[in-house]
Design an enzyme around this catalytic site. Structure first.
Site, PDB file in Angstrom:
ATOM      1  N   LYS A 242      16.574  40.814   3.105  1.00  0.00           N
ATOM      2  CA  LYS A 242      17.217  40.471   4.381  1.00  0.00           C
ATOM      3  C   LYS A 242      18.530  39.716   4.136  1.00  0.00           C
ATOM      4  O   LYS A 242      19.549  40.029   4.748  1.00  0.00           O
ATOM      5  CB  LYS A 242      16.265  39.623   5.224  1.00  0.00           C
ATOM      6  CG  LYS A 242      16.876  39.083   6.492  1.00  0.00           C
ATOM      7  CD  LYS A 242      15.894  38.163   7.217  1.00  0.00           C
ATOM      8  CE  LYS A 242      16.540  37.500   8.411  1.00  0.00           C
ATOM      9  NZ  LYS A 242      15.615  36.636   9.151  1.00  0.00           N
ATOM     10  N   ASP A 243      18.516  38.739   3.238  1.00  0.00           N
ATOM     11  CA  ASP A 243      19.711  37.923   2.991  1.00  0.00           C
ATOM     12  C   ASP A 243      20.759  38.674   2.171  1.00  0.00           C
ATOM     13  O   ASP A 243      21.952  38.571   2.444  1.00  0.00           O
ATOM     14  CB  ASP A 243      19.332  36.604   2.330  1.00  0.00           C
ATOM     15  CG  ASP A 243      18.496  35.716   3.250  1.00  0.00           C
ATOM     16  OD1 ASP A 243      18.516  35.940   4.477  1.00  0.00           O
ATOM     17  OD2 ASP A 243      17.821  34.805   2.749  1.00  0.00           O
TER      18      ASP A 243
ATOM     19  N   TYR B 295       9.982  22.095   9.209  1.00  0.00           N
ATOM     20  CA  TYR B 295      11.049  21.989  10.188  1.00  0.00           C
ATOM     21  C   TYR B 295      10.597  22.423  11.583  1.00  0.00           C
ATOM     22  O   TYR B 295      10.263  23.558  11.832  1.00  0.00           O
ATOM     23  CB  TYR B 295      12.313  22.741   9.745  1.00  0.00           C
ATOM     24  CG  TYR B 295      12.188  24.201   9.408  1.00  0.00           C
ATOM     25  CD1 TYR B 295      12.586  25.174  10.323  1.00  0.00           C
ATOM     26  CD2 TYR B 295      11.713  24.611   8.182  1.00  0.00           C
ATOM     27  CE1 TYR B 295      12.509  26.515  10.007  1.00  0.00           C
ATOM     28  CE2 TYR B 295      11.625  25.952   7.852  1.00  0.00           C
ATOM     29  CZ  TYR B 295      12.025  26.899   8.778  1.00  0.00           C
ATOM     30  OH  TYR B 295      11.943  28.222   8.471  1.00  0.00           O
TER      31      TYR B 295
ATOM     32  N   ARG C  69       0.808  -1.223   0.000  1.00  0.00           N
ATOM     33  CA  ARG C  69       0.000   0.000   0.000  1.00  0.00           C
ATOM     34  C   ARG C  69       0.837   1.266   0.000  1.00  0.00           C
ATOM     35  O   ARG C  69       0.351   2.334  -0.321  1.00  0.00           O
ATOM     36  CB  ARG C  69      -0.906   0.031   1.235  1.00  0.00           C
ATOM     37  CG  ARG C  69      -1.856  -1.140   1.313  1.00  0.00           C
ATOM     38  CD  ARG C  69      -2.498  -1.214   2.666  1.00  0.00           C
ATOM     39  NE  ARG C  69      -1.437  -1.479   3.660  1.00  0.00           N
ATOM     40  CZ  ARG C  69      -1.612  -1.440   4.971  1.00  0.00           C
ATOM     41  NH1 ARG C  69      -2.782  -1.120   5.475  1.00  0.00           N
ATOM     42  NH2 ARG C  69      -0.627  -1.707   5.804  1.00  0.00           N
TER      43      ARG C  69
ATOM     44  N   HIS D 265      21.540  28.225   9.513  1.00  0.00           N
ATOM     45  CA  HIS D 265      20.953  27.370   8.474  1.00  0.00           C
ATOM     46  C   HIS D 265      20.713  28.164   7.203  1.00  0.00           C
ATOM     47  O   HIS D 265      20.259  29.313   7.242  1.00  0.00           O
ATOM     48  CB  HIS D 265      19.613  26.810   8.973  1.00  0.00           C
ATOM     49  CG  HIS D 265      18.878  26.041   7.935  1.00  0.00           C
ATOM     50  ND1 HIS D 265      17.673  26.453   7.424  1.00  0.00           N
ATOM     51  CD2 HIS D 265      19.186  24.891   7.292  1.00  0.00           C
ATOM     52  CE1 HIS D 265      17.264  25.571   6.517  1.00  0.00           C
ATOM     53  NE2 HIS D 265      18.172  24.625   6.416  1.00  0.00           N
TER      54      HIS D 265
ATOM     55  N   LYS E  83      17.037  23.182  14.920  1.00  0.00           N
ATOM     56  CA  LYS E  83      16.161  23.055  13.756  1.00  0.00           C
ATOM     57  C   LYS E  83      16.323  21.645  13.198  1.00  0.00           C
ATOM     58  O   LYS E  83      17.440  21.131  13.123  1.00  0.00           O
ATOM     59  CB  LYS E  83      16.536  24.052  12.653  1.00  0.00           C
ATOM     60  CG  LYS E  83      16.257  25.494  12.992  1.00  0.00           C
ATOM     61  CD  LYS E  83      16.613  26.406  11.824  1.00  0.00           C
ATOM     62  CE  LYS E  83      16.329  27.848  12.162  1.00  0.00           C
ATOM     63  NZ  LYS E  83      16.666  28.744  11.057  1.00  0.00           N
TER      64      LYS E  83
ATOM     65  N   HIS F  63      20.418  31.824   8.585  1.00  0.00           N
ATOM     66  CA  HIS F  63      19.624  32.370   9.670  1.00  0.00           C
ATOM     67  C   HIS F  63      19.907  31.619  10.968  1.00  0.00           C
ATOM     68  O   HIS F  63      20.122  30.407  10.950  1.00  0.00           O
ATOM     69  CB  HIS F  63      18.137  32.273   9.355  1.00  0.00           C
ATOM     70  CG  HIS F  63      17.754  32.957   8.087  1.00  0.00           C
ATOM     71  ND1 HIS F  63      16.716  32.519   7.299  1.00  0.00           N
ATOM     72  CD2 HIS F  63      18.258  34.046   7.452  1.00  0.00           C
ATOM     73  CE1 HIS F  63      16.604  33.316   6.234  1.00  0.00           C
ATOM     74  NE2 HIS F  63      17.529  34.245   6.308  1.00  0.00           N
TER      75      HIS F  63
ATOM     76  N   GLN G  87       7.430  24.839  17.859  1.00  0.00           N
ATOM     77  CA  GLN G  87       6.878  25.406  16.629  1.00  0.00           C
ATOM     78  C   GLN G  87       7.283  24.489  15.475  1.00  0.00           C
ATOM     79  O   GLN G  87       8.362  23.918  15.493  1.00  0.00           O
ATOM     80  CB  GLN G  87       7.522  26.776  16.456  1.00  0.00           C
ATOM     81  CG  GLN G  87       6.908  27.704  15.488  1.00  0.00           C
ATOM     82  CD  GLN G  87       7.537  29.093  15.660  1.00  0.00           C
ATOM     83  OE1 GLN G  87       7.267  29.796  16.609  1.00  0.00           O
ATOM     84  NE2 GLN G  87       8.383  29.473  14.721  1.00  0.00           N
TER      85      GLN G  87
END
Length: 187
Positions: free
Chosen positions: A170-171, A135, A26, A122, A75, A65, A49
């Site tokens: 931001k990056d 994540y 299956r 990360h 993470k 980050h 979270q």
């Protein structure tokens, strides 16, 4: 008996994780996460979270980050659709692998995870159109503790698989590492 294979990397505390699915005609069943199994690699904080990231464009980079203490986080990255080149960067002060990184391809076929401990940043690059990640993390997002390092920093010199595109403001505007950067001090 653990439902996961935990493979250490060249950076202490960073693991490549492979689930052990139970397969039949299956399809399969596998655990996504089990707190008891993850104790084996030192996870001793609760997951608070679960984040979901979707990136539409192949070659896009997100990261590096991380969050400073007391909001430093573990993470556990898994690609559930498409494929990514996933990178963990050691920023821990006094670590023997300070400013070194490890990478792995995560995709929907290999079902691997990358476990990134506190004090590591990360980043990832999408290798397909429409890549999605789930994540879990061990700390709530804190804008005051949120930090970024430019993913194109020559001091880190990540060998991105594709020509980098799609960096957020931001990056793009994230700091480059200079001699004043002493690392993340964990308590």
């Amino acid at each position: 008996m653990s439902r996961f294979i935990f493979t250490p990397t060249a950076i202490s505390g960073v693991y490549i994780i492979e689930p052990k699915p139970i397969k039949d005609s299956r399809g399969y069943y596998e655990r996504y996460f089990c707190v008891e199994d993850f104790k084996e690699i030192g996870l001793n904080k609760p997951i608070v979270q679960i984040n979901h990231s979707k990136t539409l464009v192949k070659g896009c980079i997100r990261g590096f980050h991380y969050q400073n203490p007391p909001y430093a986080e573990v993470k556990i990255i898994r690609c559930i659709k498409g494929a990514i080149f996933d990178v963990a960067l050691d920023l821990r002060k006094n670590s023997p692998t300070f400013l070194q990184y490890v990478s792995v391809e995560l995709n929907e076929e290999n079902s691997k995870y990358l476990y990134i401990p506190e004090g590591c940043a990360h980043a990832f690059q999408t290798l397909t159109e429409e890549s999605e990640l789930l994540y879990p993390v061990t700390a709530f997002y804190s804008p005051e503790h949120d930090r970024s390092i430019n993913p194109l920093d020559k001091k880190i010199n990540v060998d991105w698989r594709l020509t980098p595109i799609g960096l957020s403001d931001k990056d793009k505007n994230a700091a480059f590492i200079d001699n004043s950067f002493k690392g993340v001090e964990l308590s």
